[in-house]
Write an enzyme that holds these catalytic residues in place. Structure first.
Site, PDB file in Angstrom:
ATOM      1  N   LEU A  91       0.781  -1.127   0.029  1.00 49.67           N
ATOM      2  CA  LEU A  91       0.016  -0.106  -0.110  1.00 49.67           C
ATOM      3  C   LEU A  91       0.596   1.212   0.113  1.00 49.67           C
ATOM      4  CD1 LEU A  91      -3.231  -1.076   2.290  1.00 49.67           C
ATOM      5  CD2 LEU A  91      -3.070  -0.872  -0.020  1.00 49.67           C
ATOM      6  N   HIS A 132       6.114 -10.076   4.843  1.00 54.61           N
ATOM      7  CA  HIS A 132       6.118  -8.497   4.348  1.00 54.61           C
ATOM      8  C   HIS A 132       5.904  -7.538   5.285  1.00 54.61           C
ATOM      9  CE1 HIS A 132       5.008  -5.652   1.073  1.00 54.61           C
ATOM     10  NE2 HIS A 132       4.421  -5.007   1.956  1.00 54.61           N
ATOM     11  N   GLU A 133       4.842  -7.657   6.175  1.00 56.88           N
ATOM     12  CA  GLU A 133       4.768  -6.846   7.220  1.00 56.88           C
ATOM     13  C   GLU A 133       5.873  -6.712   8.338  1.00 56.88           C
ATOM     14  OE1 GLU A 133       2.526  -4.671   6.182  1.00 56.88           O
ATOM     15  OE2 GLU A 133       1.634  -6.097   5.078  1.00 56.88           O
TER      16      GLU A 133
HETATM   17 ZN    ZN Z   1       3.924  -3.150   2.438  1.00 50.20          ZN
END
Ligand code: ZN
Length: 169
Positions: A91, A132-133
């Protein structure tokens, strides 16, 4: 009444490059951050979000795939197996996708939204989203995995995102 949604920090924002601090305890304040993160993530159509992406440098992340929701504080990977290569978006990088190789299956320890120490086993898309986070909590971003070809292919897009980030959108 709905709270005003927080803007997602874009590539170029300095908070995204900071190492997030672990939380001592998951209190009502952290629970509120988790809720805000879930709300923002859903509005933007993502499957995961890390606190630095809304400007909070704490080790908090959320992942939602189907009807499985994870609210995770202070994650630590204890086991990883397999390997898989897939395109990932973020995002903080609108319209960018980069192929990333990651372990397929992971085990981790963390605190959940109720401040309980728990262990999570995940594979496939959930394992990928959590990893990923977790990268975000270390200040690591998808662009750090880019090959030279990716960098050339994405240069213009990345420049536009950085510019937007500077302007605060
Ligand atoms: Zn990300």
């Amino acid at each position: 009444m709905k709270e005003t949604k927080s803007k997602i920090r874009l590539y170029g924002d300095t908070t995204l490059r900071k190492r997030a601090k672990p939380v001592k305890t998951v209190t009502a304040a952290e629970k509120k951050i988790f809720e805000k993160m879930l709300e923002t993530m859903r509005e933007e159509g993502g499957i995961g979000l890390a606190a630095p992406q809304i400007g909070i440098s704490k080790q908090l992340l959320v992942v939602e795939v189907g009807n499985e929701v994870f609210m995770i504080a202070n994650p630590k990977i204890t086991k990883m197996t397999g390997c898989d290569s897939l395109e990932e978006g973020c995002l903080s990088f609108p319209e960018v996708a980069i192929k990333i190789k990651r372990p397929k299956k992971i085990s981790l320890t963390c605190l959940n939204e109720n401040n309980c120490a728990i262990e999570i086993e995940a594979d496939d898309i959930i394992a990928r989203a959590i990893q990923h986070e977790m990268d975000h909590l270390k200040g690591k971003l998808i662009v750090d995995y880019a090959s030279l070809a990716d960098k050339i292919r994405l240069k213009k897009k990345l420049d536009v995102i950085k510019k937007k980030s500077k302007q605060g959108r």
